[in-house]
Motif scaffolding. Structure first.
Motif, short mmCIF file in Angstrom:
data_model
loop_
_atom_site.label_atom_id
_atom_site.label_comp_id
_atom_site.label_asym_id
_atom_site.label_seq_id
_atom_site.Cartn_x
_atom_site.Cartn_y
_atom_site.Cartn_z
N GLN A 42 57.76 -19.05 17.46
CA GLN A 42 58.06 -18.35 16.21
C GLN A 42 58.03 -19.32 15.02
O GLN A 42 57.80 -18.89 13.89
CB GLN A 42 59.43 -17.65 16.29
CG GLN A 42 59.51 -16.55 17.34
CD GLN A 42 58.48 -15.44 17.13
OE1 GLN A 42 58.10 -15.13 16.00
NE2 GLN A 42 58.04 -14.83 18.22
N LYS B 268 55.08 -19.42 12.51
CA LYS B 268 54.80 -18.29 11.62
C LYS B 268 55.86 -18.18 10.54
O LYS B 268 57.04 -18.40 10.77
CB LYS B 268 54.74 -16.98 12.43
CG LYS B 268 54.48 -15.77 11.55
CD LYS B 268 54.22 -14.51 12.37
CE LYS B 268 53.88 -13.37 11.44
NZ LYS B 268 53.49 -12.17 12.15
N ASN C 58 56.77 -11.45 7.41
CA ASN C 58 57.64 -10.32 7.70
C ASN C 58 57.96 -10.11 9.17
O ASN C 58 59.11 -10.09 9.57
CB ASN C 58 57.02 -9.03 7.14
CG ASN C 58 57.01 -9.02 5.63
OD1 ASN C 58 57.78 -9.74 5.02
ND2 ASN C 58 56.14 -8.24 5.04
N HIS C 59 56.93 -9.93 9.98
CA HIS C 59 57.15 -9.54 11.38
C HIS C 59 57.00 -10.73 12.31
O HIS C 59 56.06 -11.50 12.19
CB HIS C 59 56.16 -8.45 11.79
CG HIS C 59 56.18 -7.27 10.87
ND1 HIS C 59 57.24 -6.39 10.81
CD2 HIS C 59 55.27 -6.83 9.95
CE1 HIS C 59 56.99 -5.46 9.91
NE2 HIS C 59 55.79 -5.71 9.36
N PRO C 60 57.93 -10.89 13.26
CA PRO C 60 57.80 -12.00 14.22
C PRO C 60 56.59 -11.77 15.15
O PRO C 60 56.18 -10.63 15.38
CB PRO C 60 59.11 -11.97 15.00
CG PRO C 60 59.66 -10.60 14.81
CD PRO C 60 59.13 -10.10 13.50
N HIS C 61 56.05 -12.86 15.65
CA HIS C 61 54.94 -12.80 16.61
C HIS C 61 55.52 -12.36 17.96
O HIS C 61 56.61 -12.81 18.32
CB HIS C 61 54.30 -14.18 16.72
CG HIS C 61 52.96 -14.18 17.35
ND1 HIS C 61 51.85 -13.62 16.76
CD2 HIS C 61 52.52 -14.69 18.54
CE1 HIS C 61 50.79 -13.79 17.54
NE2 HIS C 61 51.18 -14.44 18.62
N HIS D 245 53.98 -10.00 0.33
CA HIS D 245 53.75 -9.76 1.77
C HIS D 245 53.00 -10.91 2.42
O HIS D 245 52.38 -10.74 3.46
CB HIS D 245 52.97 -8.46 1.96
CG HIS D 245 53.57 -7.29 1.25
ND1 HIS D 245 54.76 -6.73 1.63
CD2 HIS D 245 53.15 -6.61 0.16
CE1 HIS D 245 55.06 -5.73 0.82
NE2 HIS D 245 54.10 -5.63 -0.09
N ILE E 131 51.75 -13.93 4.58
CA ILE E 131 52.01 -14.37 5.96
C ILE E 131 51.30 -15.70 6.14
O ILE E 131 50.13 -15.86 5.76
CB ILE E 131 51.47 -13.35 6.99
CG1 ILE E 131 52.20 -12.01 6.84
CG2 ILE E 131 51.61 -13.89 8.41
CD1 ILE E 131 51.59 -10.89 7.67
#
Length: 198
Positions: free
Chosen positions: A18, A21, A24-27, A64, A66
């Motif tokens: 983790q 990264k 927003n969203h975890p891998h 947003h 990433i």
């Protein structure tokens, strides 16, 4: 599995953890675990990245955004013994979504050819270069890659010394021709000047 020293580098399009990264969203943890298992099965070690920790960006300049570390270099233990001072650097790029990464190696073994070897770009125009490389590499011989490289460099170094002599002779000849042409041009201009003023 290979017993040869090996290193792989590039965009693996997956994350080890983790920490690789930001966004927003975890891998998915299952993907991280699968990637780590594949690396373990291949007996590879991840080479630490110097500089900015992420090599890929999406939605730059927006809320947003990433960032991920998709690009990396991994090597076997035997390769790392050959190159203990290896450095992997993140070279930030402004126009691509991927950053280029640079792997710098300094071998720990002494080269098996004498002197420092440098490949000269001018050799690429020589018609017999391919023959020297093929002969030096020993295409049909099964020896270690390091031995192929050392032997090829040795052949090129010897061949290059002869080429250097040839290039020097050619340069000297061109200088002589240019001097003659310049002297002739000077004489012609002198004659013209004399004719105009007579």
């Amino acid at each position: 599995m290979s017993f040869l020293p090996w290193c792989i580098i590039g965009d693996f399009n997956d994350l080890l953890s983790q920490e690789d990264k930001r966004g927003n969203h975890p891998h998915p943890n299952s993907l991280c675990m699968g990637f780590r298992q594949a690396i373990s099965d291949c007996d590879l070690s991840d080479i630490p990245l110097e500089g900015y920790p992420f090599t890929w960006i999406k939605s730059r300049g927006t809320p947003h955004v990433i960032e991920e570390r998709l690009d990396r270099a991994m090597a076997s233990t035997s390769w790392l013994h050959l190159f203990p001072n290896v450095r992997l650097s993140n070279l930030l790029a402004s126009h691509s979504d991927h950053s280029p990464i640079l792997l710098q190696c300094t071998p720990s073994f002494r080269s098996r050819f004498n002197g420092s070897f440098r490949f000269e770009n001018s050799w690429l125009r020589e018609p017999d270069l391919e023959e020297v490389v093929l002969d030096g590499w020993g295409v049909h011989e099964t020896i270690e890659v390091v031995d192929h490289v050392a032997r090829c460099a040795n052949r090129l170094q010897i061949w290059g010394k002869h080429k250097k002599v040839k290039f020097k002779e050619e340069i000297d000849e061109c200088v002589r021709e240019m001097t003659v042409l310049r002297d002739n041009q000077g004489e012609e201009e002198g004659k013209r000047y004399q004719e105009i003023h007579d």
